[in-house]
Write an enzyme that holds these catalytic residues in place. Structure first.
Site, PDB file in Angstrom:
ATOM      1  N   SER A  10       0.835  -1.231  -0.001  1.00 18.15           N
ATOM      2  CA  SER A  10      -0.003   0.043  -0.130  1.00 18.15           C
ATOM      3  C   SER A  10       1.013   1.182   0.102  1.00 18.15           C
ATOM      4  O   SER A  10       1.751   1.450  -0.810  1.00 18.15           O
ATOM      5  CB  SER A  10      -0.848  -0.041   1.227  1.00 18.15           C
ATOM      6  OG  SER A  10      -1.784   0.909   1.251  1.00 18.15           O
TER       7      SER A  10
ATOM      8  N   ASP B  57      -9.856  -6.167  -3.695  1.00 16.78           N
ATOM      9  CA  ASP B  57      -9.324  -4.895  -3.251  1.00 16.78           C
ATOM     10  C   ASP B  57     -10.412  -3.588  -3.534  1.00 16.78           C
ATOM     11  O   ASP B  57     -10.452  -3.253  -4.636  1.00 16.78           O
ATOM     12  CB  ASP B  57      -8.066  -4.731  -3.821  1.00 16.78           C
ATOM     13  CG  ASP B  57      -7.274  -3.590  -2.707  1.00 16.78           C
ATOM     14  OD1 ASP B  57      -7.861  -2.648  -2.124  1.00 16.78           O
ATOM     15  OD2 ASP B  57      -6.021  -3.505  -2.807  1.00 16.78           O
TER      16      ASP B  57
ATOM     17  N   HIS C 197      -7.180  -6.117   0.386  1.00 17.76           N
ATOM     18  CA  HIS C 197      -6.070  -5.054   0.346  1.00 17.76           C
ATOM     19  C   HIS C 197      -4.882  -5.662   0.912  1.00 17.76           C
ATOM     20  O   HIS C 197      -4.014  -4.994   1.033  1.00 17.76           O
ATOM     21  CB  HIS C 197      -6.598  -4.041   1.107  1.00 17.76           C
ATOM     22  CG  HIS C 197      -5.538  -2.465   0.757  1.00 17.76           C
ATOM     23  ND1 HIS C 197      -5.218  -2.239  -0.631  1.00 17.76           N
ATOM     24  CD2 HIS C 197      -4.911  -1.860   1.604  1.00 17.76           C
ATOM     25  CE1 HIS C 197      -4.184  -1.243  -0.420  1.00 17.76           C
ATOM     26  NE2 HIS C 197      -4.069  -0.937   0.706  1.00 17.76           N
TER      27      HIS C 197
END
Length: 259
Positions: free
Chosen positions: A80, A207, A234
């Site tokens: 991320s 996601d 995610h």
């Protein structure tokens, strides 16, 4: 002044540097790296997160701090926001790192209209920015829950993420605001074609923060590989640890043979 950077070190062998996402810390990777003892893993707390001191400035200031304090010739893995930072490091210091792995990470997190680019709606991060000022802990915990939304094991994943992350201090408020600003303003797309390093990219099919369609818009090179994990959201290394580790080990073995 150089900030003090905390990282947990385990295993022995080729160095792997792990960079976490927004709102959490390096502890998120501990269950994963225990399965990779043949590599020397550095699970980093990004500046102002976990046990690391804050570092004022931009994504480039963070990148300079990290590359100066972590081993050369490592493979950098970023999840991320951490993937955004790792990508920036690969762009600026390709000669100092061996490879790049991004997990549920985009070179441009914000959705764009011209030309169209899938991502997070601007209003979502604006809400988090406002909520941070009102209740830091609740905002961080809400974001942790978003990491798992959509996965088949969301409830268990959320609990697991909180258990790992909340074993350390909550992030610094300034660092959280910095991270949100990086997600809102950083766009690394223009220089992506110049990344000639081995590059593995993990995506969660479900996601809700980084759409898997981003994978189709990135440069495809002989050195790059995309893995889309069905059923994952995610945080695929939390929800699908065996699948994640299987693909990661295969890629690491292949990459190390090629050096």
């Amino acid at each position: 002044m150089t900030s003090s950077l905390f990282y947990h070190v385990s295993g022995d062998g080729q160095p792997l540097v792990w960079l976490h996402g927004w709102g959490v810390n390096g502890s998120i990777f501990l269950p994963t790296v225990t399965q990779l003892s043949q590599y020397r893993s550095y699970c980093v707390d990004l500046p102002g997160f976990g046990d690391s001191q804050p570092q004022p400035g931009t994504i480039d200031d963070w990148a300079e701090l990290l590359i100066a304090q972590l081993p050369a010739n490592a493979i950098w893995l970023g999840w991320s926001l951490g993937g955004l930072v790792a990508t920036r490091i690969a762009q600026r210091w390709p000669q100092k790192i061996r490879g790049l792995i991004t997990i549920a990470s985009s070179p441009c997190f914000m959705a764009q209209t011209t030309p169209p680019w899938p991502g997070i709606a601007a209003t979502v991060l604006q809400q988090f920015t406002q909520q941070l000022e009102q209740d830091l802990q609740r905002t961080v915990e809400r974001f942790m829950a978003l990491q798992a939304m959509g996965s088949n094991s969301a409830r268990d994943d959320i609990r697991h993420i909180k258990e790992l992350v909340l074993s350390k201090p909550l992030p610094n408020a300034t660092a959280l605001a910095q991270g949100l600003e990086m997600l809102q303003q950083t766009d690394l797309r223009q220089e992506l074609p110049h990344i000639a390093l081995p590059w593995l990219r993990f995506w969660g099919k479900l996601d809700g923060l980084v759409p898997r369609r981003v994978s189709t818009l990135l440069p495809q090179t002989p050195q790059s590989q995309d893995i889309i994990l069905p059923g994952a959201s995610h945080a695929p290394f939390i929800s699908h640890p065996e699948d994640f580790l299987h693909h990661l080990r295969d890629w690491l073995q292949t990459t190390n043979k090629g050096v």
